[in-house]
Design an enzyme around this catalytic site. Structure first.
Site, PDB file in Angstrom:
ATOM      1  N   GLY A  12     -11.453 -27.405   6.457  1.00  0.00           N
ATOM      2  CA  GLY A  12     -12.303 -26.436   5.784  1.00  0.00           C
ATOM      3  C   GLY A  12     -12.402 -25.070   6.442  1.00  0.00           C
ATOM      4  O   GLY A  12     -13.396 -24.359   6.247  1.00  0.00           O
ATOM      5  N   LEU A  79      -5.721 -31.020  -1.542  1.00  0.00           N
ATOM      6  CA  LEU A  79      -4.371 -31.592  -1.538  1.00  0.00           C
ATOM      7  C   LEU A  79      -4.157 -32.607  -2.645  1.00  0.00           C
ATOM      8  O   LEU A  79      -3.537 -33.640  -2.454  1.00  0.00           O
ATOM      9  CB  LEU A  79      -4.068 -32.209  -0.170  1.00  0.00           C
ATOM     10  CG  LEU A  79      -4.156 -31.218   0.993  1.00  0.00           C
ATOM     11  CD1 LEU A  79      -3.726 -31.885   2.283  1.00  0.00           C
ATOM     12  CD2 LEU A  79      -3.329 -29.969   0.718  1.00  0.00           C
ATOM     13  N   ASN A  96      -5.891 -20.736  -5.847  1.00  0.00           N
ATOM     14  CA  ASN A  96      -5.463 -21.558  -4.728  1.00  0.00           C
ATOM     15  C   ASN A  96      -4.904 -20.656  -3.639  1.00  0.00           C
ATOM     16  O   ASN A  96      -4.293 -19.622  -3.926  1.00  0.00           O
ATOM     17  CB  ASN A  96      -4.372 -22.525  -5.176  1.00  0.00           C
ATOM     18  CG  ASN A  96      -3.827 -23.358  -4.035  1.00  0.00           C
ATOM     19  OD1 ASN A  96      -4.556 -24.063  -3.371  1.00  0.00           O
ATOM     20  ND2 ASN A  96      -2.528 -23.239  -3.792  1.00  0.00           N
ATOM     21  N   HIS A  98      -2.179 -20.654  -0.584  1.00  0.00           N
ATOM     22  CA  HIS A  98      -1.021 -21.417  -0.109  1.00  0.00           C
ATOM     23  C   HIS A  98      -0.484 -20.747   1.156  1.00  0.00           C
ATOM     24  O   HIS A  98      -0.385 -19.510   1.198  1.00  0.00           O
ATOM     25  CB  HIS A  98       0.062 -21.472  -1.190  1.00  0.00           C
ATOM     26  CG  HIS A  98       1.250 -22.274  -0.796  1.00  0.00           C
ATOM     27  ND1 HIS A  98       1.250 -23.654  -0.768  1.00  0.00           N
ATOM     28  CD2 HIS A  98       2.488 -21.879  -0.384  1.00  0.00           C
ATOM     29  CE1 HIS A  98       2.438 -24.069  -0.344  1.00  0.00           C
ATOM     30  NE2 HIS A  98       3.202 -23.019  -0.103  1.00  0.00           N
ATOM     31  N   ASP A 139       1.818 -24.441  -7.666  1.00  0.00           N
ATOM     32  CA  ASP A 139       2.110 -23.177  -6.976  1.00  0.00           C
ATOM     33  C   ASP A 139       2.906 -22.200  -7.834  1.00  0.00           C
ATOM     34  O   ASP A 139       3.475 -21.232  -7.331  1.00  0.00           O
ATOM     35  CB  ASP A 139       2.855 -23.425  -5.655  1.00  0.00           C
ATOM     36  CG  ASP A 139       2.051 -24.288  -4.715  1.00  0.00           C
ATOM     37  OD1 ASP A 139       2.655 -24.993  -3.901  1.00  0.00           O
ATOM     38  OD2 ASP A 139       0.812 -24.275  -4.821  1.00  0.00           O
ATOM     39  N   GLU A 168      -4.809 -16.137   6.125  1.00  0.00           N
ATOM     40  CA  GLU A 168      -5.548 -16.808   5.054  1.00  0.00           C
ATOM     41  C   GLU A 168      -7.023 -16.460   5.103  1.00  0.00           C
ATOM     42  O   GLU A 168      -7.650 -16.173   4.068  1.00  0.00           O
ATOM     43  CB  GLU A 168      -5.370 -18.317   5.178  1.00  0.00           C
ATOM     44  CG  GLU A 168      -3.965 -18.821   4.954  1.00  0.00           C
ATOM     45  CD  GLU A 168      -3.878 -20.315   5.062  1.00  0.00           C
ATOM     46  OE1 GLU A 168      -4.747 -21.006   4.513  1.00  0.00           O
ATOM     47  OE2 GLU A 168      -2.918 -20.816   5.685  1.00  0.00           O
TER      48      GLU A 168
HETATM   49  N1  LIG Z   1      -1.842 -28.348 -11.108  1.00  0.00           N
HETATM   50  C1  LIG Z   1      -1.922 -27.809  -9.881  1.00  0.00           C
HETATM   51  N2  LIG Z   1      -2.572 -28.484  -8.913  1.00  0.00           N
HETATM   52  C2  LIG Z   1      -2.654 -27.929  -7.662  1.00  0.00           C
HETATM   53  C3  LIG Z   1      -2.046 -26.695  -7.376  1.00  0.00           C
HETATM   54  C4  LIG Z   1      -1.369 -26.004  -8.430  1.00  0.00           C
HETATM   55  O1  LIG Z   1      -0.851 -24.882  -8.234  1.00  0.00           O
HETATM   56  N3  LIG Z   1      -1.333 -26.597  -9.657  1.00  0.00           N
HETATM   57  N4  LIG Z   1      -2.080 -26.188  -6.083  1.00  0.00           N
HETATM   58  C5  LIG Z   1      -2.255 -27.226  -5.077  1.00  0.00           C
HETATM   59  C6  LIG Z   1      -2.337 -26.814  -3.663  1.00  0.00           C
HETATM   60  N5  LIG Z   1      -1.058 -27.115  -3.045  1.00  0.00           N
HETATM   61  C7  LIG Z   1      -0.405 -26.043  -2.498  1.00  0.00           C
HETATM   62  O2  LIG Z   1      -0.936 -24.912  -2.479  1.00  0.00           O
HETATM   63  C8  LIG Z   1      -0.505 -28.424  -2.974  1.00  0.00           C
HETATM   64  C9  LIG Z   1      -1.337 -29.492  -2.681  1.00  0.00           C
HETATM   65  C10 LIG Z   1      -0.804 -30.777  -2.612  1.00  0.00           C
HETATM   66  C11 LIG Z   1       0.545 -30.988  -2.834  1.00  0.00           C
HETATM   67  C12 LIG Z   1       1.096 -32.379  -2.750  1.00  0.00           C
HETATM   68  O3  LIG Z   1       2.292 -32.604  -2.851  1.00  0.00           O
HETATM   69  N6  LIG Z   1       0.184 -33.353  -2.554  1.00  0.00           N
HETATM   70  C13 LIG Z   1       0.605 -34.767  -2.380  1.00  0.00           C
HETATM   71  C14 LIG Z   1      -0.526 -35.622  -1.822  1.00  0.00           C
HETATM   72  C15 LIG Z   1      -1.010 -35.053  -0.486  1.00  0.00           C
HETATM   73  C16 LIG Z   1      -2.059 -35.975   0.134  1.00  0.00           C
HETATM   74  O4  LIG Z   1      -2.979 -36.408  -0.598  1.00  0.00           O
HETATM   75  O5  LIG Z   1      -1.924 -36.239   1.347  1.00  0.00           O
HETATM   76  C17 LIG Z   1       0.983 -35.337  -3.747  1.00  0.00           C
HETATM   77  O6  LIG Z   1       0.300 -34.970  -4.737  1.00  0.00           O
HETATM   78  O7  LIG Z   1       1.875 -36.170  -3.738  1.00  0.00           O
HETATM   79  C18 LIG Z   1       1.381 -29.920  -3.123  1.00  0.00           C
HETATM   80  C19 LIG Z   1       0.860 -28.624  -3.196  1.00  0.00           C
HETATM   81  C20 LIG Z   1      -3.499 -28.032  -5.396  1.00  0.00           C
HETATM   82  N7  LIG Z   1      -3.332 -28.607  -6.684  1.00  0.00           N
HETATM   83  N1  LIG Z   2      -0.464 -26.291  -0.577  1.00  0.00           N
HETATM   84  C1  LIG Z   2      -1.836 -26.272  -0.194  1.00  0.00           C
HETATM   85  C2  LIG Z   2      -1.946 -26.063   1.289  1.00  0.00           C
HETATM   86  O1  LIG Z   2      -1.035 -26.377   2.047  1.00  0.00           O
HETATM   87  N2  LIG Z   2      -3.088 -25.519   1.698  1.00  0.00           N
HETATM   88  C3  LIG Z   2      -3.288 -25.247   3.095  1.00  0.00           C
HETATM   89  O2  LIG Z   2      -4.077 -26.263   3.701  1.00  0.00           O
HETATM   90  C4  LIG Z   2      -4.728 -25.670   4.832  1.00  0.00           C
HETATM   91  C5  LIG Z   2      -6.188 -26.048   4.761  1.00  0.00           C
HETATM   92  O3  LIG Z   2      -6.808 -25.684   5.966  1.00  0.00           O
HETATM   93  P1  LIG Z   2      -8.401 -25.811   6.069  1.00  0.00           P
HETATM   94  O4  LIG Z   2      -8.772 -27.213   5.630  1.00  0.00           O
HETATM   95  O5  LIG Z   2      -8.673 -25.544   7.532  1.00  0.00           O
HETATM   96  O6  LIG Z   2      -8.989 -24.770   5.168  1.00  0.00           O
HETATM   97  C6  LIG Z   2      -4.537 -24.155   4.728  1.00  0.00           C
HETATM   98  O7  LIG Z   2      -3.522 -23.719   5.607  1.00  0.00           O
HETATM   99  C7  LIG Z   2      -4.093 -23.976   3.306  1.00  0.00           C
HETATM  100  O8  LIG Z   2      -3.259 -22.840   3.103  1.00  0.00           O
END
Ligand SMILES: Nc1nc2c(c(=O)[nH]1)N[C@@H](CN(C=O)c1ccc(C(=O)N[C@@H](CCC(=O)O)C(=O)O)cc1)CN2
Ligand SMILES: NCC(=O)N[C@@H]1O[C@H](COP(=O)([O-])[O-])[C@@H](O)[C@H]1O
Length: 194
Positions: A12, A79, A96, A98, A139, A168
């Site tokens: 967070g 995530l 979001n 990234h 993304d 960020e």
């Molecule tokens: N529909 C959308 N959902 C999310 C987006 C988006 O753009 N469209 N952004 C993501 C955030 N993200 C990157 O910025 C991201 C988060 C998670 C994953 C991913 O592959 N997650 C895994 C599971 C991870 C875990 O629980 O340990 C998965 O789903 O298999 C990729 C990109 C947030 N949601």
């Molecule tokens: N694709 C999504 C992703 O990778 N998000 C990334 O998770 C971290 C969360 O950190 P935080 O829990 O310390 O805020 C951050 O680096 C954010 O950009």
């Protein structure tokens, strides 16, 4: 004043950057929701006096957002992939952050340290962070803001993560402030900051 919900899954620090700037933001952080019960970001919310919940199911998540009259959603290290119903309900009302310069190093599987490991493996000399609107394509939504940072002097994914997090923590609260001030305009898939 917009009622904001911040969605998290981990430590967070991105959430904390918004909390630390909330006096400059014309919006209320009304709710923090994590899909993981051990997310330290929940403690950050508690310490800041912000209502916080653990919700794993997306139907329950959408119902809660509606019940809490949430206007705008910020994914801050959330995530899980959001489904069509939630995205359609909150069209262009979800952002979001990234940890790369989209369209590089993003998409399914690209989250957290995985991003910086791929960046190091590829040998790029510049990385950074991106804030974008959330669409069904992970993304793939319209880019709102980006900031680059040199990583040529860094040799580990953890060091890259640390430097990118600094960016960020600067751009996320800035974008949230612009959104709450109505300065972010989406025209034909391209974002302008008025
Ligand atoms: N529909 C959308 N959902 C999310 C987006 C988006 O753009 N469209 N952004 C993501 C955030 N993200 C990157 O910025 C991201 C988060 C998670 C994953 C991913 O592959 N997650 C895994 C599971 C991870 C875990 O629980 O340990 C998965 O789903 O298999 C990729 C990109 C947030 N949601
Ligand atoms: N694709 C999504 C992703 O990778 N998000 C990334 O998770 C971290 C969360 O950190 P935080 O829990 O310390 O805020 C951050 O680096 C954010 O950009």
């Amino acid at each position: 004043m917009l009622r904001l919900a911040v969605l998290i899954s981990g430590s967070g620090t991105d959430l904390q950057s918004i909390i630390d700037h909330r006096n400059q933001i014309n919006g209320e952080i009304a709710l923090v929701i994590s899909n993981r019960k051990n997310a330290y970001g929940l403690q950050r919310a508690q310490d800041a006096g912000i209502k916080n919940l653990v919700i794993k199911n997306q139907d329950e998540l959408l119902n809660t957002l509606k019940e809490e009259k949430i206007d705008f959603i910020v994914l801050a290290g959330y995530l899980a992939i959001l489904g069509k119903e939630l995205i359609d309900t909150y069209q262009n009302k979800i952002i979001n952050i990234h940890p790369s310069l989209i369209p590089s190093f993003c998409g399914p599987g690209m989250y957290g340290l995985h991003v910086h490991e791929a960046v190091l493996k590829r040998g790029v000399k510049v990385s950074g962070a991106t804030v974008h609107f959330v669409s069904e394509e992970v993304d793939g939504g319209p880019i709102i803001w980006q900031e680059a940072v040199s990583i040529a002097d860094l040799d580990t994914p953890e060091d890259i993560q640390k430097r990118v997090l600094e960016v960020e923590h600067k751009i996320l609260p800035e974008v949230v402030q612009w959104i709450c001030d109505g300065k972010v305009v989406l025209e034909k898939g391209r974002v302008k900051i008025r």
